[in-house]
Design an enzyme around this catalytic site. Structure first.
Site, PDB file in Angstrom:
ATOM      1  N   SER A 207     -11.987 -64.258  -3.291  1.00  0.00           N
ATOM      2  CA  SER A 207     -12.715 -63.754  -2.133  1.00  0.00           C
ATOM      3  C   SER A 207     -13.990 -63.066  -2.587  1.00  0.00           C
ATOM      4  O   SER A 207     -14.473 -63.325  -3.700  1.00  0.00           O
ATOM      5  CB  SER A 207     -11.813 -62.804  -1.332  1.00  0.00           C
ATOM      6  OG  SER A 207     -12.383 -62.509  -0.083  1.00  0.00           O
ATOM      7  N   ASN A 208     -14.583 -62.245  -1.771  1.00  0.00           N
ATOM      8  CA  ASN A 208     -15.834 -61.563  -2.124  1.00  0.00           C
ATOM      9  C   ASN A 208     -15.915 -60.227  -1.396  1.00  0.00           C
ATOM     10  O   ASN A 208     -15.108 -59.923  -0.529  1.00  0.00           O
ATOM     11  CB  ASN A 208     -17.016 -62.462  -1.762  1.00  0.00           C
ATOM     12  CG  ASN A 208     -17.032 -62.809  -0.291  1.00  0.00           C
ATOM     13  OD1 ASN A 208     -17.208 -61.948   0.553  1.00  0.00           O
ATOM     14  ND2 ASN A 208     -16.794 -64.070   0.027  1.00  0.00           N
TER      15      ASN A 208
END
Ligand code: CTP
Ligand code: CA
Length: 225
Positions: free
Chosen positions: A33-34
Site C-alpha cells: 500500500s502507500n
C-alpha cells in the site's frame, strides 16, 4: 450547518470521487500500500455535497468518517476501485480521482501465509489498471479531474498526465514537502488544464477543497446552473 458556498454551485451534479490508498494482497495477512490518509478526497466529497452535488465516495481503507450527505462505497484493491468507479459511468457528470492507487499488485496473492523459509525472497508484481484514464476514455465520459503527487518536476509531470490520461483538469501536488500533501492537514497545489493553470497557496485541506470545488463548478458547470 450553514453552507460555505453562497449558492449551490454544483446543484444536482452527480459526482463520483475516489479517495484513500488501495491495498494489494500479498498473502492473507500482508499487503502492498502507500501513505495516503484520504483527507483530501474526503474534504472534496464534503465540499461537493455542501455545494449541492450528489456524491458517491469510493474509498480505500482510511480512518475517516464518511462526510454528511455522502454515500460511501468501501473498497480494498485497485481492481475493486475500478469496478466500483465504472459502475457509476452514465450516472455521473463529474469524476474526481483523488485516490493514491497502488501502481502494481502481486501477480498472484498466496493462498496461505508465506513462511520465511529463505534469506531473500521476491514478489512478482503486475501493473494495475489506470482508473482515471479508463473513466476519461469511456464513451459516457464525465468531466474528469485527476491529481498528480510528485516529488520532482511537478508541473511537467502533471501536464504530461493531463494529456496522457485525457483529463479535463489535474491538481498538482508537491509531496517532497512534508508540510503539505500525504498525511498533512495543509496542502498547496497548482490546478492545470489544457490552456491554462493557477496556483492555490498553502491552506487547510477543507478550505482548499472548497476552492477546488468552486474552480471546477465555474470551469465546467457554470452554464448549466
Ligand atoms: N490513478 C488511477 N489509477 C491508477 C493510478 C493512478 O486512477 N492505477 C489516478 C490517481 O488517482 C490520480 C492520477 O491518476 O488522480 C495520477 O496518479 P499518479 O500516481 O500521480 O500517476 P501515475 O499515472 O500512477 O504515474 P506515476 O505514479 O508513475 O507518477
Ligand atoms: Ca502512481
Amino acid at each position: 450547518a450553514a453552507s460555505i458556498f453562497n449558492s449551490r454551485i454544483l446543484d444536482g451534479v452527480r459526482l463520483t470521487i475516489t479517495a484513500g490508498p488501495t491495498r494489494e494482497a500479498i498473502d492473507p495477512v500482508r499487503y502492498i500500500s502507500n501513505h495516503s490518509s484520504g483527507k483530501m478526497g474526503y474534504a472534496l466529497a464534503a465540499a461537493a455535497a455542501d455545494a449541492g452535488a450528489i456524491v458517491t465516495l469510493i474509498s480505500g481503507p482510511t480512518n475517516l468518517n464518511c462526510p454528511e450527505r455522502v454515500s460511501r462505497v468501501d473498497v480494498i484493491s485497485a481492481q475493486d476501485m475500478l469496478d466500483a468507479s465504472t459502475a457509476t459511468l452514465g450516472k455521473c457528470e463529474l469524476f474526481i480521482a483523488c485516490a493514491a492507487v497502488a501502481d502494481y499488485r502481486p501477480a498472484k496473492a498466496a493462498d496461505q501465509k508465506i513462511k520465511k523459509d529463505n534469506d531473500s525472497m521476491h514478489i512478482d508484481l503486475v501493473r494495475n489498471p489506470d482508473i482515471v484514464s479508463t473513466v476519461a476514455n469511456h464513451s459516457e465520459r464525465p468531466v474528469t479531474v485527476g491529481f498528480a503527487a510528485e516529488t520532482q518536476d511537478l508541473l511537467r509531470y502533471a501536464r504530461g498526465k493531463l494529456e496522457r490520461k485525457n483529463l479535463d483538469l489535474i491538481i498538482a501536488n508537491d509531496v517532497s514537502n512534508s508540510a503539505i500533501g500525504f498525511n498533512a492537514n495543509d496542502n498547496a497545489v497548482t490546478a492545470i488544464w489544457k490552456d491554462g493553470q493557477c496556483d492555490i497557496p498553502q491552506m487547510g485541506k477543507n478550505q482548499l477543497a472548497a476552492q477546488l470545488i468552486t474552480l471546477i463548478a465555474q470551469k465546467f458547470f457554470a452554464e448549466t446552473r
